[in-house]
Design a protein around this motif. Structure first.
Motif, short mmCIF file in Angstrom:
data_model
loop_
_atom_site.label_atom_id
_atom_site.label_comp_id
_atom_site.label_asym_id
_atom_site.label_seq_id
_atom_site.Cartn_x
_atom_site.Cartn_y
_atom_site.Cartn_z
N GLU A 20 66.60 12.38 39.32
CA GLU A 20 67.89 12.19 39.98
C GLU A 20 68.85 13.32 39.61
O GLU A 20 68.82 13.83 38.48
CB GLU A 20 68.51 10.85 39.54
CG GLU A 20 67.73 9.66 40.02
CD GLU A 20 68.21 8.35 39.40
OE1 GLU A 20 67.65 7.30 39.76
OE2 GLU A 20 69.12 8.38 38.54
N SER A 21 69.69 13.67 40.54
CA SER A 21 70.74 14.66 40.29
C SER A 21 71.76 14.08 39.31
O SER A 21 72.07 12.89 39.35
CB SER A 21 71.44 15.02 41.61
OG SER A 21 72.73 15.48 41.37
N VAL A 22 72.28 14.94 38.45
CA VAL A 22 73.35 14.53 37.53
C VAL A 22 74.55 14.00 38.32
O VAL A 22 75.29 13.14 37.86
CB VAL A 22 73.77 15.74 36.65
CG1 VAL A 22 75.01 15.42 35.83
CG2 VAL A 22 72.61 16.16 35.75
N PHE A 23 74.72 14.51 39.53
CA PHE A 23 75.84 14.09 40.38
C PHE A 23 75.50 12.88 41.25
O PHE A 23 76.28 12.50 42.12
CB PHE A 23 76.27 15.24 41.29
CG PHE A 23 76.85 16.44 40.57
CD1 PHE A 23 77.46 16.29 39.33
CD2 PHE A 23 76.82 17.69 41.15
CE1 PHE A 23 78.01 17.40 38.68
CE2 PHE A 23 77.36 18.80 40.50
CZ PHE A 23 77.95 18.65 39.26
N GLY A 24 74.32 12.29 41.04
CA GLY A 24 73.92 11.13 41.83
C GLY A 24 72.96 11.51 42.96
O GLY A 24 72.97 12.64 43.44
N GLY A 25 72.13 10.56 43.35
CA GLY A 25 71.16 10.81 44.42
C GLY A 25 69.96 11.57 43.90
O GLY A 25 69.90 11.95 42.73
N PRO A 26 68.95 11.80 44.79
CA PRO A 26 67.74 12.50 44.33
C PRO A 26 68.03 13.96 43.95
O PRO A 26 68.96 14.57 44.46
CB PRO A 26 66.81 12.44 45.54
CG PRO A 26 67.62 12.01 46.69
CD PRO A 26 68.87 11.38 46.18
#
Ligand code: GLC
Length: 542
Positions: free
Chosen positions: A163-169
């Motif tokens: 997952e991205s640190v900023f949310g989402g994949p």
């Protein structure tokens, strides 16, 4: 007595004792978030000329160095942490001659300058990534990044569950069907550090800025450049919440240390006082200390101190563990309370009068500890987080992609108030890229200057004393020794110096540890006993 300054004033910074053993070991380094520091041209965004015009504030504050956040050519998808050209100044911030003049002007005032380098990822507008996208799957330019086929029927699913640190994949599908890895926003594709051209390019970028005269680098995501072989699944979600506490296959891999060793060799070629500071999130203090082994970087931000709640017992544990871990590798600790990615500590500690009292106390605690300290712009003014920004003005990609590791980061990035009664409070000729609160006039530099009770004057007095008393800050002055103290109160001594922190919600009476020289709140003393106010920190000369 309150903030009275009773120690001898120093003629100049050159009296510092540690100049010969490494200036960074006890340096106070001020973080300038360039977009929000000072605007010279009226576009509402801070710039390099703005920083230069305000250097006297930093010299008077008494810091040793300045860290400038990225000012390179960038589409600004993540406030400049998405770099499209590492050797050119973005016109938003000025040009190369502005950078050159800023470094010279800082040096003339005795301030060193550290710049940000962003090696984990480029912008999606970087020529390398454009080249990669223009190629078919498997093309050689794609090998500088992490392109992979997808999983599932037709490769419709991301290559793994990161997952991205900023949310989402952490993956986005590109033309031709392959996916590329981005641990942050999709506009920030991760570089493949196993590709030899990547290391060569960054060595050249470092030399470019060192040749211009910078004193070092803050290394963005210094824990991220190497990924676990095979990019294995993690098997659980909410991965951003695990950063800094648990091992992850995309962060803090042993291979990153080879990169830092090579950078240290490069820095040392420039005479020994150019430094690297790692923004590294590692699961333990011991893992973090690996980044500051003698042949690696000089400093690593101590985020365990930053994330520690207002609890003296926990703070003491973090201090002890941090000092032990860095001592084990012969380095010093780098204390920090706030930066451009986290909620400002006035607000983290409860906000309002209580949050401010604790923030002032925490600052004195931090500045009393052996090692280096980082001050984030505006903390010397006691600025709180601005929590109520309307969605339409927010710019943090973490906000746009759901709540990520850092939550909503715009509220700690509000342009600084310098003077005047209303926005833009002297920030620039007109406007600010994020709105400033209407009630910040009393928090401006001008409003606080000369007010002995202001947070600005507290920082100025603290930094002046720190230069005068070696027992403050210098890791080489002798050990930190904890003395017996009531629950909720910390008391430690160093040679010639003592520090008390009353973290309780009530006044605490103690035998006087010495002669009070500075306090975050008024202490009452009759020479033998002392009444420490709630949520306060006091410095004592012995
Ligand atoms: C670091 C920076 C942060 C940025 C991220 C991606 O954590 O401090 O602002 O968003 O790296 O470059």
């Amino acid at each position: 007595m309150t903030h009275e300054l009773t120690a001898p004033r120093l003629a100049s910074a050159s009296s510092k004792t540690t100049e010969s053993v490494g200036w960074w070991r006890d340096a106070v380094i001020y973080q300038v978030y360039v977009r929000s520091f000072a605007d010279s041209d009226g576009d509402g965004v801070g710039d390099l000329r703005g920083v230069r015009s305000r250097l006297p504030h930093l010299a008077r504050l008494g810091v040793d160095a300045v860290w400038l956040t990225p000012f390179y050519v960038s589409p600004q998808a993540d406030g400049g942490y998405d770099v499209a050209d590492y050797r050119t100044v973005d016109p938003l911030f000025g040009d190369l001659s502005d950078a050159d003049e800023l470094v010279r002007a800082a040096h003339a005032l005795g301030l060193r300058v550290i710049v940000d380098v962003v090696p984990n990822h480029t912008s999606d507008r970087h020529p390398w990534f454009r080249e990669a996208l223009a190629e078919p799957p498997g093309g050689p330019a794609r090998a500088r990044y992490h392109f992979r086929p997808g999983r599932g029927p037709g490769g419709m699913l991301p290559p793994n569950d990161w997952e991205s640190v900023f949310g989402g994949p952490a993956w986005t599908r590109a033309a031709g069907g392959e996916w590329y890895l981005h641990l942050f926003a999709p506009q920030q594709p991760d570089l493949n550090w196993e590709h030899p051209e990547v290391a060569e390019e960054f060595a050249s970028v470092l030399r470019f800025w060192l040749d211009l005269g910078v004193d070092g680098f803050r290394v963005d995501v210094a824990h991220g450049m190497v990924k676990a072989p095979g990019l294995p699944d993690i098997g659980r979600g909410a991965q951003a919440t695990l950063i800094g506490t648990e091992p992850l296959p995309f962060f803090d891999q042993d291979g990153v240390h080879d990169i830092h060793r090579s950078w240290r060799r490069l820095l040392d070629e420039y005479g020994g006082d150019r430094i690297g500071v790692a923004e590294a999130w590692a699961p333990t203090s011991e893992r973090l200390a690996l980044y500051v082994r003698p042949d690696e970087l000089h400093q690593a931000f101590n985020f365990r101190f930053l994330t520690c709640p207002w609890d003296p017992a926990l703070m003491r544990t973090v201090i002890d563990e941090s000092l032990a871990a860095t001592a084990a590798v012969g380095a010093t600790t780098t204390w920090v309370l706030s930066n451009h990615d986290v909620v400002r500590h006035v607000t983290r500690y409860g906000g309002g009068a209580q949050g401010l009292a604790r923030a002032r106390a925490a600052a004195l605690l931090m500045l009393a500890l052996p090692g280096s300290a980082y001050v984030y712009q505006g903390e010397e003014l006691g600025l709180p987080e601005v929590a109520d920004l309307p969605a339409e003005v927010r710019q943090d990609p973490a906000f746009l992609r759901t709540a990520g590791q850092d939550g909503l980061r715009d509220g700690c990035r509000i342009p600084l108030p310098w003077s005047g009664q209303e926005p833009p409070y002297g920030f620039g000729p007109a406007g600010t890229w994020l709105p400033q609160p209407r009630d910040w006039a009393g928090l401006s530099v001008a409003a606080q200057t000369g007010d002995p009770h202001s947070t600005l004057e507290l920082y100025r007095a603290a930094l002046e004393l720190r230069r005068a008393l070696p027992g403050l800050g210098s890791p080489d002055a002798g050990p930190l020794v904890w003395q017996p103290s009531p629950e909720g109160v910390l008391l430690f001594t160093r040679p010639g110096f003592a520090c008390t922190l009353n973290g309780r919600g009530t006044v605490v009476e103690l035998p006087s540890p010495g002669r009070p020289v500075l306090s975050s709140a008024p202490v009452e003393t009759d020479g033998r006993s002392v009444r420490l106010p709630q949520d306060s920190c006091t410095w004592w000369a012995l």
